[in-house]
Each structure stands twice: as C-alpha cells, then as structure tokens.
Design a protein around this motif. Structure first.
Motif, PDB file in Angstrom:
ATOM      1  N   ILE A   1      -4.497   3.080  55.411  1.00  0.00           N
ATOM      2  CA  ILE A   1      -3.575   1.955  55.615  1.00  0.00           C
ATOM      3  C   ILE A   1      -2.193   2.475  55.979  1.00  0.00           C
ATOM      4  O   ILE A   1      -1.545   1.967  56.898  1.00  0.00           O
ATOM      5  CB  ILE A   1      -3.529   1.061  54.353  1.00  0.00           C
ATOM      6  CG1 ILE A   1      -4.874   0.355  54.174  1.00  0.00           C
ATOM      7  CG2 ILE A   1      -2.394   0.050  54.447  1.00  0.00           C
ATOM      8  CD1 ILE A   1      -5.024  -0.394  52.862  1.00  0.00           C
ATOM      9  N   GLU A   2      -1.756   3.523  55.284  1.00  0.00           N
ATOM     10  CA  GLU A   2      -0.446   4.106  55.588  1.00  0.00           C
ATOM     11  C   GLU A   2      -0.406   4.595  57.040  1.00  0.00           C
ATOM     12  O   GLU A   2       0.555   4.363  57.760  1.00  0.00           O
ATOM     13  CB  GLU A   2      -0.144   5.275  54.641  1.00  0.00           C
ATOM     14  CG  GLU A   2       1.190   5.923  54.932  1.00  0.00           C
ATOM     15  CD  GLU A   2       1.250   7.396  54.583  1.00  0.00           C
ATOM     16  OE1 GLU A   2       2.356   7.953  54.654  1.00  0.00           O
ATOM     17  OE2 GLU A   2       0.213   7.994  54.280  1.00  0.00           O
ATOM     18  N   LYS A   3      -1.480   5.251  57.475  1.00  0.00           N
ATOM     19  CA  LYS A   3      -1.540   5.771  58.843  1.00  0.00           C
ATOM     20  C   LYS A   3      -1.462   4.640  59.871  1.00  0.00           C
ATOM     21  O   LYS A   3      -0.744   4.743  60.872  1.00  0.00           O
ATOM     22  CB  LYS A   3      -2.824   6.583  59.032  1.00  0.00           C
ATOM     23  CG  LYS A   3      -2.952   7.217  60.410  1.00  0.00           C
ATOM     24  CD  LYS A   3      -4.174   8.100  60.464  1.00  0.00           C
ATOM     25  CE  LYS A   3      -4.465   8.739  61.786  1.00  0.00           C
ATOM     26  NZ  LYS A   3      -3.596   8.544  62.878  1.00  0.00           N
ATOM     27  N   VAL A   4      -2.170   3.537  59.621  1.00  0.00           N
ATOM     28  CA  VAL A   4      -2.152   2.396  60.554  1.00  0.00           C
ATOM     29  C   VAL A   4      -0.741   1.828  60.660  1.00  0.00           C
ATOM     30  O   VAL A   4      -0.266   1.514  61.754  1.00  0.00           O
ATOM     31  CB  VAL A   4      -3.163   1.313  60.100  1.00  0.00           C
ATOM     32  CG1 VAL A   4      -2.916   0.006  60.811  1.00  0.00           C
ATOM     33  CG2 VAL A   4      -4.577   1.784  60.354  1.00  0.00           C
ATOM     34  N   ILE A   5      -0.056   1.692  59.518  1.00  0.00           N
ATOM     35  CA  ILE A   5       1.309   1.152  59.534  1.00  0.00           C
ATOM     36  C   ILE A   5       2.242   2.097  60.282  1.00  0.00           C
ATOM     37  O   ILE A   5       3.047   1.685  61.112  1.00  0.00           O
ATOM     38  CB  ILE A   5       1.822   0.897  58.098  1.00  0.00           C
ATOM     39  CG1 ILE A   5       0.995  -0.206  57.436  1.00  0.00           C
ATOM     40  CG2 ILE A   5       3.302   0.509  58.116  1.00  0.00           C
ATOM     41  CD1 ILE A   5       1.251  -0.365  55.946  1.00  0.00           C
ATOM     42  N   ARG A   6       2.109   3.412  60.010  1.00  0.00           N
ATOM     43  CA  ARG A   6       2.973   4.407  60.655  1.00  0.00           C
ATOM     44  C   ARG A   6       2.739   4.446  62.164  1.00  0.00           C
ATOM     45  O   ARG A   6       3.677   4.566  62.949  1.00  0.00           O
ATOM     46  CB  ARG A   6       2.726   5.788  60.044  1.00  0.00           C
ATOM     47  CG  ARG A   6       3.669   6.869  60.535  1.00  0.00           C
ATOM     48  CD  ARG A   6       3.410   8.231  59.926  1.00  0.00           C
ATOM     49  NE  ARG A   6       3.242   8.250  58.487  1.00  0.00           N
ATOM     50  CZ  ARG A   6       4.225   8.181  57.595  1.00  0.00           C
ATOM     51  NH1 ARG A   6       5.455   8.059  58.006  1.00  0.00           N
ATOM     52  NH2 ARG A   6       3.975   8.219  56.303  1.00  0.00           N
ATOM     53  N   ASP A   7       1.469   4.331  62.587  1.00  0.00           N
ATOM     54  CA  ASP A   7       1.128   4.448  64.011  1.00  0.00           C
ATOM     55  C   ASP A   7       1.305   3.148  64.783  1.00  0.00           C
ATOM     56  O   ASP A   7       1.129   3.122  65.993  1.00  0.00           O
ATOM     57  CB  ASP A   7      -0.324   4.933  64.171  1.00  0.00           C
ATOM     58  CG  ASP A   7      -0.521   6.348  63.649  1.00  0.00           C
ATOM     59  OD1 ASP A   7       0.487   7.043  63.406  1.00  0.00           O
ATOM     60  OD2 ASP A   7      -1.694   6.760  63.464  1.00  0.00           O
ATOM     61  N   SER A   8       1.627   2.053  64.083  1.00  0.00           N
ATOM     62  CA  SER A   8       1.796   0.764  64.766  1.00  0.00           C
ATOM     63  C   SER A   8       3.037   0.807  65.655  1.00  0.00           C
ATOM     64  O   SER A   8       3.853   1.723  65.575  1.00  0.00           O
ATOM     65  CB  SER A   8       1.924  -0.371  63.746  1.00  0.00           C
ATOM     66  OG  SER A   8       3.171  -0.288  63.091  1.00  0.00           O
ATOM     67  N   ASP A   9       3.177  -0.226  66.485  1.00  0.00           N
ATOM     68  CA  ASP A   9       4.313  -0.313  67.405  1.00  0.00           C
ATOM     69  C   ASP A   9       5.571  -0.854  66.741  1.00  0.00           C
ATOM     70  O   ASP A   9       6.541  -1.172  67.410  1.00  0.00           O
ATOM     71  CB  ASP A   9       3.936  -1.181  68.602  1.00  0.00           C
ATOM     72  CG  ASP A   9       3.530  -2.586  68.184  1.00  0.00           C
ATOM     73  OD1 ASP A   9       3.365  -2.825  66.963  1.00  0.00           O
ATOM     74  OD2 ASP A   9       3.378  -3.437  69.068  1.00  0.00           O
ATOM     75  N   LEU A  10       5.554  -0.946  65.398  1.00  0.00           N
ATOM     76  CA  LEU A  10       6.670  -1.557  64.688  1.00  0.00           C
ATOM     77  C   LEU A  10       7.790  -0.574  64.345  1.00  0.00           C
ATOM     78  O   LEU A  10       8.869  -0.980  63.927  1.00  0.00           O
ATOM     79  CB  LEU A  10       6.164  -2.224  63.396  1.00  0.00           C
ATOM     80  CG  LEU A  10       5.145  -3.340  63.600  1.00  0.00           C
ATOM     81  CD1 LEU A  10       4.538  -3.760  62.275  1.00  0.00           C
ATOM     82  CD2 LEU A  10       5.797  -4.510  64.301  1.00  0.00           C
TER      83      LEU A  10
END
Length: 180
Positions: free
Chosen positions: A73-82
């Motif tokens: 989950i942390e990786k998805v948040i970090r890699d998002s366009d946000l």
C-alpha cells in the motif's frame, strides 16, 4: 426535460469528483480513492484494503486490514501521480500533505479552470442535443412551434443554472487552492 436535467447533474457530479482529486494544502481522504493495490494477483481498491482516515488537517492515516500489505500500500501511494511521501509507523501509514508552492497553486488553478470549461462544454452539448430533439419533434409535427420555443427557453434556463453552478464550483476551488 427531466432527462436533460439528469445528464447535467451527472456532469456536475463528475466535475465535483474531479475537483476532489485536485489537492489543496489540506488532507482529504478522497485523494486516495482512485488508488488500487495488487492484492495476491487481484487489483483491489485501496478503500477495500485499508481504513483511510484524517489524522489532522495535513495528514491522512491509512490502516491496512491485512498487516502484510502495508508495504504494498505504501508503494502504491508513493508511486501514484499525487506526489505524496508516505511514512510507515508500525502497521499505520501516515501520508503528510506537502505544502503547495505558489507556482504549483497557479498550475492547479489552470487545471481547475480547464476542468470547469470542459464541464461547461458538456452542459452546452446536452443543451444542443435537447434542442435538436425539439426540432426533430417539430419536424415530425409532434409538437407545435410555440411548444418548441417554450421548451427551448426552459432548456436555456436550465443550462444557465448549471453553468452558474459550475462557475461557483470553480470559484470555490480556486479559493481553496489560494488559501495558505
């Protein structure tokens, strides 16, 4: 008329949804709504894998239901366009909102205005479709010319209301973005 109104309301809802993804300096749980995580081979929305809450007005807390998925989950948040930088604290992920620079705020305002203009175009296209339908009914002698004129005026009034609503949403979002 009712069908046109429903279509216009959907356009407004879509605009509100788009605006909720444009982040201001404040935390908003809806910011992470569109993220999905690979959960044992199945792409699963983040909201189904974790409890997303506000820690304070500049921090989002993400509490995974399955503790083994914390790093994914942390990786998805970090890699998002946000442009977010989550920090893991035990089994809790804290997502601080970085402050916006003046230049970034101006860029976001341009995006807001562009999204607003696209919504207005969509509303006008719905109006055009409604007017075309009236002309078709007039041609087939299903309605009189007076009915057509009256209904066109109603459609225009409805269009004006929704365009005004879009303008208010744009103004409100701009104010949010400029607030420090």
């Amino acid at each position: 008329m009712e069908e046109l109104k429903i279509k216009m309301e959907k356009t407004i809802e879509r605009l509100k949804n788009d605006f909720s993804k444009i982040r201001t300096g404040r935390a908003h749980t809806g910011l992470l709504d569109h993220l999905s995580v690979d959960y044992y081979g199945t792409i699963t929305p983040l909201s189904q894998m974790a409890n997303v809450t506000l820690g304070d007005n500049v921090t989002i807390n993400v509490q995974p239901y399955d503790k083994t998925q914390t790093s994914a989950i942390e990786k998805v948040i970090r890699d998002s366009d946000l442009g977010l930088n989550p920090a893991v604290n035990g089994d809790l992920i804290r997502v601080p909102m970085p402050p916006l620079t003046e230049e970034r705020r101006k860029d976001l305002i341009k995006v807001v205005k562009s999204e607003g203009e696209n919504a207005k175009i969509s509303i006008r296209n719905i109006r055009r479709d409604g007017n075309d339908e009236l002309k078709k009914q007039l041609k087939e002698k299903l309605i009189s010319e007076d009915d057509e004129k009256r209904d066109q005026a109603k459609i225009q009034t409805l269009t004006d209301e929704f365009i005004k609503s879009i303008d208010n949403l744009i103004t409100s979002k701009e104010k949010d973005l400029l607030e420090i």
